[in-house]
Design a protein around this motif. Structure first.
Motif, PDB file in Angstrom:
ATOM      1  N   ARG A  10      -4.183  15.710   2.240  1.00  0.00           N
ATOM      2  CA  ARG A  10      -4.403  15.517   3.505  1.00  0.00           C
ATOM      3  C   ARG A  10      -5.069  14.208   3.825  1.00  0.00           C
ATOM      4  O   ARG A  10      -4.943  13.321   4.836  1.00  0.00           O
ATOM      5  N   VAL A  11      -6.160  13.972   2.979  1.00  0.00           N
ATOM      6  CA  VAL A  11      -6.729  12.651   3.031  1.00  0.00           C
ATOM      7  C   VAL A  11      -5.955  11.446   2.722  1.00  0.00           C
ATOM      8  O   VAL A  11      -6.147  10.496   3.446  1.00  0.00           O
ATOM      9  N   GLU A  32      -3.180   7.090   5.304  1.00  0.00           N
ATOM     10  CA  GLU A  32      -2.014   6.274   5.593  1.00  0.00           C
ATOM     11  C   GLU A  32      -1.903   5.991   7.105  1.00  0.00           C
ATOM     12  O   GLU A  32      -1.355   4.988   7.731  1.00  0.00           O
ATOM     13  N   GLY A  33      -2.098   7.042   7.798  1.00  0.00           N
ATOM     14  CA  GLY A  33      -2.154   7.022   9.189  1.00  0.00           C
ATOM     15  C   GLY A  33      -2.890   6.086   9.773  1.00  0.00           C
ATOM     16  O   GLY A  33      -2.639   5.325  10.834  1.00  0.00           O
ATOM     17  N   ALA A  80      -1.986   2.619  11.957  1.00  0.00           N
ATOM     18  CA  ALA A  80      -2.425   2.327  13.274  1.00  0.00           C
ATOM     19  C   ALA A  80      -3.127   1.053  13.371  1.00  0.00           C
ATOM     20  O   ALA A  80      -2.907   0.170  14.173  1.00  0.00           O
ATOM     21  N   ALA A  81      -3.841   0.468  12.340  1.00  0.00           N
ATOM     22  CA  ALA A  81      -4.415  -0.774  12.295  1.00  0.00           C
ATOM     23  C   ALA A  81      -3.303  -1.938  12.394  1.00  0.00           C
ATOM     24  O   ALA A  81      -3.690  -2.920  12.824  1.00  0.00           O
ATOM     25  N   MET A  82      -2.294  -1.554  11.529  1.00  0.00           N
ATOM     26  CA  MET A  82      -1.480  -2.587  11.486  1.00  0.00           C
ATOM     27  C   MET A  82      -0.615  -2.687  12.797  1.00  0.00           C
ATOM     28  O   MET A  82      -0.125  -3.941  13.274  1.00  0.00           O
ATOM     29  N   VAL A  86       0.868  -1.147  -0.054  1.00  0.00           N
ATOM     30  CA  VAL A  86       0.114  -0.012   0.097  1.00  0.00           C
ATOM     31  C   VAL A  86       0.899   1.100  -0.081  1.00  0.00           C
ATOM     32  O   VAL A  86       0.774   2.385  -0.579  1.00  0.00           O
ATOM     33  N   GLY A  87       1.924   1.282   0.741  1.00  0.00           N
ATOM     34  CA  GLY A  87       2.997   2.368   0.659  1.00  0.00           C
ATOM     35  C   GLY A  87       3.214   3.168  -0.562  1.00  0.00           C
ATOM     36  O   GLY A  87       3.078   4.188  -0.693  1.00  0.00           O
ATOM     37  N   PRO A  88       3.801   2.110  -1.452  1.00  0.00           N
ATOM     38  CA  PRO A  88       4.088   2.671  -2.882  1.00  0.00           C
ATOM     39  C   PRO A  88       2.766   3.366  -3.645  1.00  0.00           C
ATOM     40  O   PRO A  88       2.976   4.536  -4.103  1.00  0.00           O
TER      41      PRO A  88
END
Length: 81
Positions: free
Chosen positions: A41-42, A47-48, A52-54, A4-6
């Motif tokens: 911002r979204v 991403e935050g 947090a879920a991870m 998901v990061g990339p």
């Protein structure tokens, strides 16, 4: 995050380029600039939330492993834990 990061970084980069281009090409288009800033911002918020879920999942896994280790102990030793 390796998958998901990339994707999030690519989206963030595209919005940032569009925002910079708009600022140069049409500096009076403040409504569009605000919308592009909100989109960035979204992306940051999503991403935050994913991070947090991870982290919550990793904590839950470690707690389960600890509970499994305690369950393997004899009852006499479990009383002291």
């Amino acid at each position: 995050m390796e998958f998901v990061g990339p994707a999030l970084e690519a989206l963030r980069s595209e919005y940032q380029v569009a925002h910079m281009k708009l600022c140069v090409d049409d500096p009076t288009a403040t409504d569009k600039m605000i919308k592009l800033a909100v989109a960035q911002r979204v992306i940051n918020a999503v991403e935050g939330h994913i991070k947090a879920a991870m982290a919550d999942g990793a904590f839950a896994m470690s707690e389960k492993a600890r509970a499994d280790e305690i369950a393997k102990l004899p009852e006499a030793k479990r009383r002291w834990i």
